[in-house]
Motif scaffolding. Structure first.
Motif, short mmCIF file in Angstrom:
data_model
loop_
_atom_site.label_atom_id
_atom_site.label_comp_id
_atom_site.label_asym_id
_atom_site.label_seq_id
_atom_site.Cartn_x
_atom_site.Cartn_y
_atom_site.Cartn_z
N THR A 74 0.78 -1.51 -0.15
CA THR A 74 -0.05 0.24 0.15
C THR A 74 0.80 0.99 0.43
O THR A 74 0.61 2.08 -0.53
CB THR A 74 -0.80 -0.22 1.53
N ASN A 75 1.85 1.43 1.08
CA ASN A 75 2.82 2.40 1.58
C ASN A 75 3.94 2.79 0.86
O ASN A 75 4.04 3.79 -0.27
CB ASN A 75 3.20 2.78 2.84
N PHE A 76 4.47 1.86 0.26
CA PHE A 76 5.72 1.64 -0.66
C PHE A 76 6.10 0.52 -1.73
O PHE A 76 6.75 -0.46 -1.64
CB PHE A 76 6.78 0.92 0.50
N PRO A 77 5.27 1.09 -2.92
CA PRO A 77 4.64 -0.60 -4.14
C PRO A 77 6.22 -1.36 -4.81
O PRO A 77 6.52 -2.08 -4.43
CB PRO A 77 4.08 -0.05 -4.52
N HIS A 78 7.11 -0.20 -4.35
CA HIS A 78 7.87 0.03 -5.13
C HIS A 78 9.41 -0.89 -4.81
O HIS A 78 10.41 -1.37 -5.21
CB HIS A 78 9.04 0.72 -5.86
N LEU A 79 9.08 -1.47 -3.00
CA LEU A 79 9.80 -1.68 -2.35
C LEU A 79 9.24 -2.85 -2.33
O LEU A 79 10.18 -4.38 -1.65
CB LEU A 79 10.19 -0.77 -0.83
N LEU A 80 8.23 -3.75 -2.76
CA LEU A 80 7.71 -4.98 -1.84
C LEU A 80 8.58 -6.21 -2.85
O LEU A 80 8.08 -7.38 -1.61
CB LEU A 80 6.22 -4.80 -2.43
N LYS A 81 8.74 -6.23 -3.73
CA LYS A 81 9.14 -7.29 -4.18
C LYS A 81 10.73 -7.01 -3.68
O LYS A 81 11.28 -8.95 -3.19
CB LYS A 81 9.61 -7.12 -5.84
N ARG A 82 11.78 -6.47 -3.89
CA ARG A 82 13.01 -6.70 -2.51
C ARG A 82 12.85 -6.96 -1.65
O ARG A 82 13.66 -7.76 -0.66
CB ARG A 82 13.76 -5.34 -2.73
N TYR A 83 12.30 -7.07 -0.47
CA TYR A 83 11.83 -6.76 0.67
C TYR A 83 11.50 -8.65 0.31
O TYR A 83 11.74 -8.95 1.07
CB TYR A 83 10.38 -6.09 1.98
N LYS A 84 10.94 -9.41 -0.26
CA LYS A 84 10.02 -10.31 -0.49
C LYS A 84 10.93 -11.61 -0.55
O LYS A 84 11.11 -12.58 0.15
CB LYS A 84 8.42 -10.04 -1.32
N GLU A 85 11.96 -11.37 -1.88
CA GLU A 85 12.41 -11.64 -2.07
C GLU A 85 13.55 -12.40 -1.07
O GLU A 85 14.53 -13.30 -0.86
CB GLU A 85 13.76 -10.89 -3.16
N ARG A 86 14.00 -11.61 -0.35
CA ARG A 86 15.23 -11.26 0.65
C ARG A 86 15.09 -11.85 2.68
O ARG A 86 15.42 -13.15 2.44
CB ARG A 86 15.66 -10.57 1.26
N PHE A 87 13.12 -11.79 2.77
CA PHE A 87 12.93 -12.19 3.91
C PHE A 87 11.67 -13.25 3.89
O PHE A 87 11.87 -13.60 5.13
CB PHE A 87 12.19 -10.65 4.49
N GLU A 88 12.04 -13.28 1.98
CA GLU A 88 10.89 -15.16 2.32
C GLU A 88 11.22 -15.73 2.72
O GLU A 88 11.42 -17.07 2.85
CB GLU A 88 10.33 -14.88 0.73
N LYS A 89 12.65 -15.78 2.32
CA LYS A 89 13.94 -17.13 2.52
C LYS A 89 13.98 -16.98 3.52
O LYS A 89 14.29 -17.80 4.07
CB LYS A 89 14.90 -16.69 1.95
N SER A 90 14.84 -16.37 4.69
CA SER A 90 14.41 -15.76 6.28
C SER A 90 14.73 -14.62 6.53
O SER A 90 14.29 -14.03 6.12
CB SER A 90 16.72 -16.15 6.25
N ALA A 91 14.21 -14.40 8.07
CA ALA A 91 13.47 -13.88 8.69
C ALA A 91 14.97 -12.92 8.72
O ALA A 91 14.42 -12.04 9.66
CB ALA A 91 12.73 -13.95 10.36
#
Ligand code: SF4
Length: 320
Positions: A256-273
């Protein structure tokens, strides 16, 4: 069948209901939790489960999953205040060596709005003020802590006390987005000032540092400068970690607030917290550089309380 903390939660008596927030009294068997080796404190106290401040990144959301809640909003809407905190603490303290440090507010905020109503944190501090020779820290992002200033002053005369105040950003609009119901950053810094002026050892932490949101040199530097100006003596910071329970809230928030960051966060944090690698190192160096620039320490300075007890402390606890 519900067991353990989920069973206790289901049996808890409703204390009060306000807007969408409900408060419950949670039967508790003990107040002190032994921490894992390697932590900077030996014992943790969290007077409340759930936290009304509703920070979008909050890592403690998983604690509500233990209670059988799957809807992430229940963490901030169903608040559990632990029952009989003072009695439990007096009993629990018999098993704590004077050399072992105790941290209050390691998971949820001890000065969240529920504290105004139920005073669990205050009751805990009153027990500590009865004795001497303990080493305590309190972590909060609430200016409500200044309500207890006289008690904190009394407590630090015979115990070592450090207060850690979290200020993620000075940008009020960004703070409102990230931490919708927490006190504004300027109010937290005003609390830092009052604590420091009263002689309480106080530090500021821009935690958690959020990649590409609050991690710039400029943003962290502004927090450190304001912390120094308010009288904080130490400053530190660590990068956010996002367990699946936190991702459930933080990823839609990003969308909602930072859509341009979603993919980058997902790529990193879905693998490890936890983020690994050079980014962590970059932030470590950045925080150190900023700290040095403002003459802040990395940790609280040791001090000797006026009425330090040495080896013969804790008679009060042992007699109770
Ligand atoms: S104040 Fe702390 S415990 Fe409360 S929601 Fe924010 S991060 Fe979580």
């Amino acid at each position: 069948m519900l067991v353990g903390i989920a069973k206790l939660a289901a049996e808890s008596e409703r204390l009060e209901s306000k807007r969408q927030v409900e408060y419950f009294e949670l039967p508790a068997h003990s107040l002190l939790n032994r921490t894992k080796p390697g932590m900077p404190f030996a014992w943790a106290i969290n007077p409340y489960r759930g936290c009304e401040f509703a920070c979008r990144y909050c890592y403690a959301r998983y604690t509500h999953e233990f209670m059988g809640f799957e809807n992430s909003s229940e963490f901030e809407d169903k608040i559990y205040a632990k029952a009989h905190t003072a009695e439990l603490l007096r009993r629990d303290l018999r098993k704590v060596a004077p050399s072992e440090s105790i941290a209050i507010g390691t998971a949820t905020d001890p000065y969240q709005p529920a504290e105004r109503r139920f005073g669990k944190t205050r009751a805990i501090l009153e027990v500590f003020a009865e004795g001497k020779g303990r080493t305590l820290s309190i972590t909060t992002k609430s200016d409500l802590i200044v309500r207890d200033l006289p008690l904190l002053i009394e407590l630090k005369r015979s115990n070592v006390l450090h207060v850690n105040v979290t200020v993620t950003t000075l940008d009020i609009d960004l703070a409102r987005l990230l931490e919708p119901r927490a006190p504004r950053p300027d109010l937290r810094l005003a609390a830092v000032r009052q604590l420091a002026q009263a002689g309480v050892s106080v530090g500021v932490f821009p935690n958690p540092i959020l990649p590409l949101i609050t991690d710039s040199e400029q943003s962290l530097d502004r927090v450190a400068a304001a912390a120094r100006e308010a009288g904080a003596s130490y400053f530190g910071g660590g990068v956010v970690f996002l367990m699946p329970s936190a991702q459930k809230v933080f990823f839609p928030f990003l969308e909602t607030n930072f859509p341009h960051l979603l993919k980058r966060y997902k790529e990193r944090f879905e693998k490890s917290a936890y983020l690994r690698g050079p980014y962590q190192e970059t932030i470590r160096h950045r925080v150190r550089r900023i700290r040095e620039r403002h003459g802040l320490a990395s940790s609280p300075a040791p001090y000797q309380p006026e009425q330090w007890a040495g080896g013969e402390q804790l008679e009060l606890f042992q007699l109770s």
